[in-house]
Scaffold this motif. Sequence first.
Motif, PDB file in Angstrom:
ATOM      1  N   ILE A 187      -0.032   8.610  -1.416  1.00 42.21           N
ATOM      2  CA  ILE A 187       0.543   9.648  -2.272  1.00 42.21           C
ATOM      3  C   ILE A 187      -0.190  10.953  -2.040  1.00 42.21           C
ATOM      4  O   ILE A 187      -1.406  10.972  -1.863  1.00 42.21           O
TER       5      ILE A 187
ATOM      6  N   VAL B 147      -3.076   2.111  -3.956  1.00 42.80           N
ATOM      7  CA  VAL B 147      -2.668   3.507  -3.813  1.00 42.80           C
ATOM      8  C   VAL B 147      -3.766   4.300  -3.130  1.00 42.80           C
ATOM      9  O   VAL B 147      -4.938   4.239  -3.531  1.00 42.80           O
TER      10      VAL B 147
ATOM     11  N   LYS C 150       0.839  -1.193   0.000  1.00 39.35           N
ATOM     12  CA  LYS C 150       0.000   0.000   0.000  1.00 39.35           C
ATOM     13  C   LYS C 150       0.880   1.250   0.000  1.00 39.35           C
ATOM     14  O   LYS C 150       1.786   1.371   0.837  1.00 39.35           O
ATOM     15  N   ILE C 151       0.595   2.153  -0.920  1.00 33.35           N
ATOM     16  CA  ILE C 151       1.351   3.383  -1.075  1.00 33.35           C
ATOM     17  C   ILE C 151       0.413   4.569  -0.892  1.00 33.35           C
ATOM     18  O   ILE C 151      -0.624   4.660  -1.558  1.00 33.35           O
TER      19      ILE C 151
ATOM     20  N   TYR D  53       0.044  -2.325  -6.967  1.00 29.29           N
ATOM     21  CA  TYR D  53       0.073  -1.626  -5.680  1.00 29.29           C
ATOM     22  C   TYR D  53      -1.304  -1.046  -5.378  1.00 29.29           C
ATOM     23  O   TYR D  53      -2.021  -0.606  -6.290  1.00 29.29           O
TER      24      TYR D  53
ATOM     25  N   LYS E  47       1.508  13.060 -10.132  1.00 28.94           N
ATOM     26  CA  LYS E  47       0.760  12.067  -9.355  1.00 28.94           C
ATOM     27  C   LYS E  47       0.003  11.119 -10.267  1.00 28.94           C
ATOM     28  O   LYS E  47       0.049   9.902 -10.073  1.00 28.94           O
TER      29      LYS E  47
ATOM     30  N   VAL F 168       0.611   7.183 -10.108  1.00 35.03           N
ATOM     31  CA  VAL F 168      -0.490   6.309  -9.694  1.00 35.03           C
ATOM     32  C   VAL F 168      -0.790   5.282 -10.787  1.00 35.03           C
ATOM     33  O   VAL F 168      -0.989   4.094 -10.497  1.00 35.03           O
TER      34      VAL F 168
ATOM     35  N   ASN G  21      -4.846   8.065  -2.466  1.00 36.44           N
ATOM     36  CA  ASN G  21      -4.589   9.377  -3.050  1.00 36.44           C
ATOM     37  C   ASN G  21      -5.059  10.482  -2.114  1.00 36.44           C
ATOM     38  O   ASN G  21      -6.249  10.661  -1.906  1.00 36.44           O
TER      39      ASN G  21
ATOM     40  N   LEU H  10       1.903   2.616 -10.634  1.00 36.92           N
ATOM     41  CA  LEU H  10       1.818   1.815  -9.407  1.00 36.92           C
ATOM     42  C   LEU H  10       0.632   0.858  -9.443  1.00 36.92           C
ATOM     43  O   LEU H  10       0.763  -0.316  -9.084  1.00 36.92           O
ATOM     44  N   GLU H  11      -0.519   1.348  -9.871  1.00 37.01           N
ATOM     45  CA  GLU H  11      -1.697   0.482  -9.942  1.00 37.01           C
ATOM     46  C   GLU H  11      -1.505  -0.623 -10.976  1.00 37.01           C
ATOM     47  O   GLU H  11      -1.933  -1.760 -10.749  1.00 37.01           O
TER      48      GLU H  11
END
Length: 143
Positions: free
Chosen positions: A5, A29, A2-3, A27, A15, A19, A31, A22-23
Amino acid sequence: MKIAIGNDHAGPEYKAAIVKILEAKGYEVVNYGTDTFESVDYPDFGHKVAMDVETKNADFGVVICGSGNGIAITANKHQGVRCALCWIKEIAILARQHNDANVISIPARFVAIQQAVEMVEAFLSTDFEGGRHANRVNKIACS
């Protein structure tokens, strides 16, 4: 993984690109950033990301503002957060290897979007080396 941001008005495009990558890599995310270029205050977003990392609600954080400095300073006010301002991929790698950084700060006005994406990917795929670096990292936190 889990990230979290967060970004201010200097970073919506950054961003969005981060994102998306990452997705695509699987991951999760969270936001906290703005999606517009209308002026906002970076601490509002930096604190949210740092709180998620501090409370272990997120494994890592990504913060973005114009210089990367203000939002990094904000994130570093939180215990257990080690936010590194990075401007090239090699610094992002060293921040993980030597400093066990858990939040990366991106200076949107000084790096290209693709460069930012590459830094985040390198940051998240690099492990902390431990060893002699662990002693130094343990001295960072104030009790």
